[in-house]
Motif scaffolding. Structure first.
Motif, PDB file in Angstrom:
ATOM      1  N   ALA A   1       0.830  -1.208   0.000  1.00 56.39           N
ATOM      2  CA  ALA A   1       0.000   0.000   0.000  1.00 56.39           C
ATOM      3  C   ALA A   1       0.864   1.258   0.000  1.00 56.39           C
ATOM      4  O   ALA A   1       0.479   2.279  -0.571  1.00 56.39           O
ATOM      5  N   GLY A   2       2.020   1.190   0.631  1.00 51.52           N
ATOM      6  CA  GLY A   2       2.947   2.319   0.647  1.00 51.52           C
ATOM      7  C   GLY A   2       3.846   2.359  -0.565  1.00 51.52           C
ATOM      8  O   GLY A   2       4.715   3.218  -0.679  1.00 51.52           O
ATOM      9  N   ASP A   3       3.672   1.396  -1.474  1.00 51.47           N
ATOM     10  CA  ASP A   3       4.450   1.286  -2.706  1.00 51.47           C
ATOM     11  C   ASP A   3       5.939   1.070  -2.442  1.00 51.47           C
ATOM     12  O   ASP A   3       6.800   1.591  -3.136  1.00 51.47           O
TER      13      ASP A   3
ATOM     14  N   GLU B   1       4.371  10.280   3.518  1.00 52.88           N
ATOM     15  CA  GLU B   1       3.068   9.945   2.936  1.00 52.88           C
ATOM     16  C   GLU B   1       2.962   8.452   2.637  1.00 52.88           C
ATOM     17  O   GLU B   1       1.918   7.845   2.836  1.00 52.88           O
ATOM     18  N   ALA B   2       4.048   7.858   2.169  1.00 57.01           N
ATOM     19  CA  ALA B   2       4.049   6.419   1.904  1.00 57.01           C
ATOM     20  C   ALA B   2       3.933   5.640   3.212  1.00 57.01           C
ATOM     21  O   ALA B   2       3.221   4.632   3.289  1.00 57.01           O
TER      22      ALA B   2
ATOM     23  N   GLU C   1       0.452   5.521   4.406  1.00 62.51           N
ATOM     24  CA  GLU C   1      -0.322   4.493   3.696  1.00 62.51           C
ATOM     25  C   GLU C   1      -0.120   3.118   4.335  1.00 62.51           C
ATOM     26  O   GLU C   1      -1.053   2.318   4.420  1.00 62.51           O
TER      27      GLU C   1
ATOM     28  N   ALA D   1      -2.166   3.177   7.507  1.00 64.65           N
ATOM     29  CA  ALA D   1      -3.596   3.144   7.171  1.00 64.65           C
ATOM     30  C   ALA D   1      -4.033   1.739   6.767  1.00 64.65           C
ATOM     31  O   ALA D   1      -5.113   1.274   7.164  1.00 64.65           O
ATOM     32  N   GLU D   2      -3.202   1.050   6.004  1.00 65.56           N
ATOM     33  CA  GLU D   2      -3.549  -0.318   5.588  1.00 65.56           C
ATOM     34  C   GLU D   2      -3.598  -1.261   6.784  1.00 65.56           C
ATOM     35  O   GLU D   2      -4.485  -2.107   6.876  1.00 65.56           O
TER      36      GLU D   2
END
Length: 170
Positions: free
Chosen positions: A50-52, A83-84, A87, A90-91
């Protein structure tokens, strides 16, 4: 999954389906603990994706302090983008992990999360290589990336699985 872990605590009656199929209570408990550990690995994989970030490298069970632990690292080379990292957090929350604490010190941010009978510590940023070695001490040089360390706090039915975590990377 809480029912799975709690069921492992309660035992089974003689003649249950599991024993009728030739599995002992201990084997059933070990299977459940392995399934719970696999779910934590899946959550870490999904959060990292999700954070790539690149896929995590899971730490072999024999390098951890005990069989009821999971560990994973993602080497980023630089301090991960906030920001990553958001994510990733958040996931994990979307997957049922409750944030218990969050802190920021020096060059890293850390979270303590809980789900059912597991705790998961997550650090993003720069820490010492020694702090993420999960085994014998290594040279104390900077590690930049993501570090996950989870521990099962349940009834002690967790046991070493037949496959090591190192085979589960990517």
């Amino acid at each position: 999954m809480a029912a799975v872990v709690l069921t492992a605590c309660g035992g089974e009656e003689r003649g249950s389906g599991a024993e009728a199929k030739g599995k002992s209570r201990a084997a059933v408990s070990a299977d459940r603990a392995t399934a719970a550990r696999d779910a934590v690995w899946a959550d870490i994989r999904a959060a990292v994706a999700a954070g790539d970030f690149e896929p995590p490298r899971f730490i072999a069970a024999d390098s951890l302090l005990g069989p009821c632990e999971v560990g994973a690292v993602v080497r980023a080379g630089t301090k991960p983008d906030p920001e990553a990292v958001a994510e990733v957090v958040a996931e994990l929350k979307d997957r049922g992990w409750r944030q218990k604490r969050q802190s920021s010190i020096d060059d890293n941010d850390a979270w303590g999360l809980e789900r059912r009978e597991w705790v998961l510590n997550f650090v993003a940023g720069t820490v010492s290589e020694k702090a993420v070695s999960f085994g014998p001490a290594t040279a104390d040089r900077p590690f930049k990336g993501l570090v996950f360390r989870g521990r099962f706090l349940g009834d002690g039915t967790c046991s070493a699985s037949s496959t090591t975590a190192s085979r589960r990377s990517g």
